[in-house]
Write a protein that holds these residues in place. Structure first.
Motif, short mmCIF file in Angstrom:
data_model
loop_
_atom_site.label_atom_id
_atom_site.label_comp_id
_atom_site.label_asym_id
_atom_site.label_seq_id
_atom_site.Cartn_x
_atom_site.Cartn_y
_atom_site.Cartn_z
N GLU A 1 0.50 10.28 2.87
CA GLU A 1 -0.70 9.55 3.29
C GLU A 1 -0.50 8.04 3.23
N GLN A 2 0.17 7.57 2.20
CA GLN A 2 0.33 6.13 1.98
C GLN A 2 1.57 5.56 2.65
N GLY A 3 2.56 6.38 2.90
CA GLY A 3 3.88 5.91 3.27
C GLY A 3 4.70 5.80 1.99
N LEU A 4 6.01 5.81 2.14
CA LEU A 4 6.91 5.80 0.99
C LEU A 4 7.85 4.60 1.08
N LEU A 5 7.88 3.82 0.02
CA LEU A 5 8.79 2.69 -0.11
C LEU A 5 9.78 3.02 -1.21
N VAL A 6 11.05 3.12 -0.86
CA VAL A 6 12.10 3.36 -1.85
C VAL A 6 12.81 2.03 -2.09
N ALA B 1 15.16 6.11 7.44
CA ALA B 1 14.06 5.19 7.71
C ALA B 1 13.80 5.06 9.21
N ASP B 2 14.86 5.10 10.01
CA ASP B 2 14.69 5.03 11.47
C ASP B 2 13.99 6.28 12.01
N ARG B 3 14.31 7.43 11.42
CA ARG B 3 13.73 8.71 11.88
C ARG B 3 12.31 8.91 11.38
N THR B 4 11.94 8.22 10.31
CA THR B 4 10.68 8.51 9.61
C THR B 4 9.89 7.21 9.44
N PRO B 5 8.96 6.94 10.35
CA PRO B 5 8.23 5.67 10.28
C PRO B 5 7.48 5.44 8.97
N ALA B 6 7.10 6.50 8.26
CA ALA B 6 6.37 6.34 7.00
C ALA B 6 7.28 5.98 5.84
N LEU B 7 8.61 5.92 6.09
CA LEU B 7 9.59 5.63 5.05
C LEU B 7 10.19 4.24 5.25
N ALA B 8 10.29 3.51 4.17
CA ALA B 8 11.04 2.25 4.17
C ALA B 8 11.94 2.25 2.94
N GLY C 1 0.78 -1.22 0.00
CA GLY C 1 0.00 0.00 0.00
C GLY C 1 0.82 1.28 0.00
N ARG C 2 2.12 1.17 0.21
CA ARG C 2 2.95 2.37 0.19
C ARG C 2 3.20 2.80 -1.25
N LEU C 3 3.39 4.10 -1.43
CA LEU C 3 3.81 4.61 -2.72
C LEU C 3 5.23 4.11 -2.95
N THR C 4 5.47 3.44 -4.05
CA THR C 4 6.78 2.85 -4.32
C THR C 4 7.53 3.67 -5.36
N VAL C 5 8.76 4.00 -5.02
CA VAL C 5 9.66 4.71 -5.93
C VAL C 5 10.90 3.83 -6.09
#
Length: 109
Positions: free
Chosen positions: A61-66, A93-100, A7-11
């Motif tokens: 809103e979705q979270g970000l997956l790089v 990623a550790d600082r920003t839970p919406a980022l993976a 469900g995360r926006l994937t880049v």
């Protein structure tokens, strides 16, 4: 522990053919559509990855997956730069839970 990345926006950041730090910064800036004022240094990358205001539309809103692809040749040619890149990705990623940030182990095709 597992994290649901669905469900995360994937880049995708494809490092295929990149030979140095400048190329890595250019690919990340392009993939994430970072603003022209992006400083193309490690601190600027860490800040941009953690700054929701420069994320692609919908990512907050979705979270970000790089997904980083094609990184192995870069890592082999530039082990010190690659260690720094990994540290920056992990710190953001550790600082920003919406980022993976994930490293793809498969090919670039």
């Amino acid at each position: 522990m597992s994290e649901d990345l669905a469900g995360r926006l994937t880049v995708t950041v494809d490092l295929d053919g990149i030979t140095g730090k400048a190329g890595l910064m250019d690919r990340v800036a392009s993939a994430l559509a970072l603003p022209d004022w992006f400083g193309r240094n490690w601190d600027a990358l860490a800040d941009s990855l953690s700054d929701h205001t420069v994320w692609p539309e919908g990512a907050v809103e979705q979270g970000l997956l790089v997904v980083v692809r094609g990184w192995r040749p870069f890592a082999e040619r530039n082990p010190d730069e690659w260690r720094t890149a990994q540290d920056v990705f992990a710190e953001a990623a550790d600082r920003t839970p919406a980022l993976a940030v994930v490293l793809a182990l498969g090919g670039t095709s």
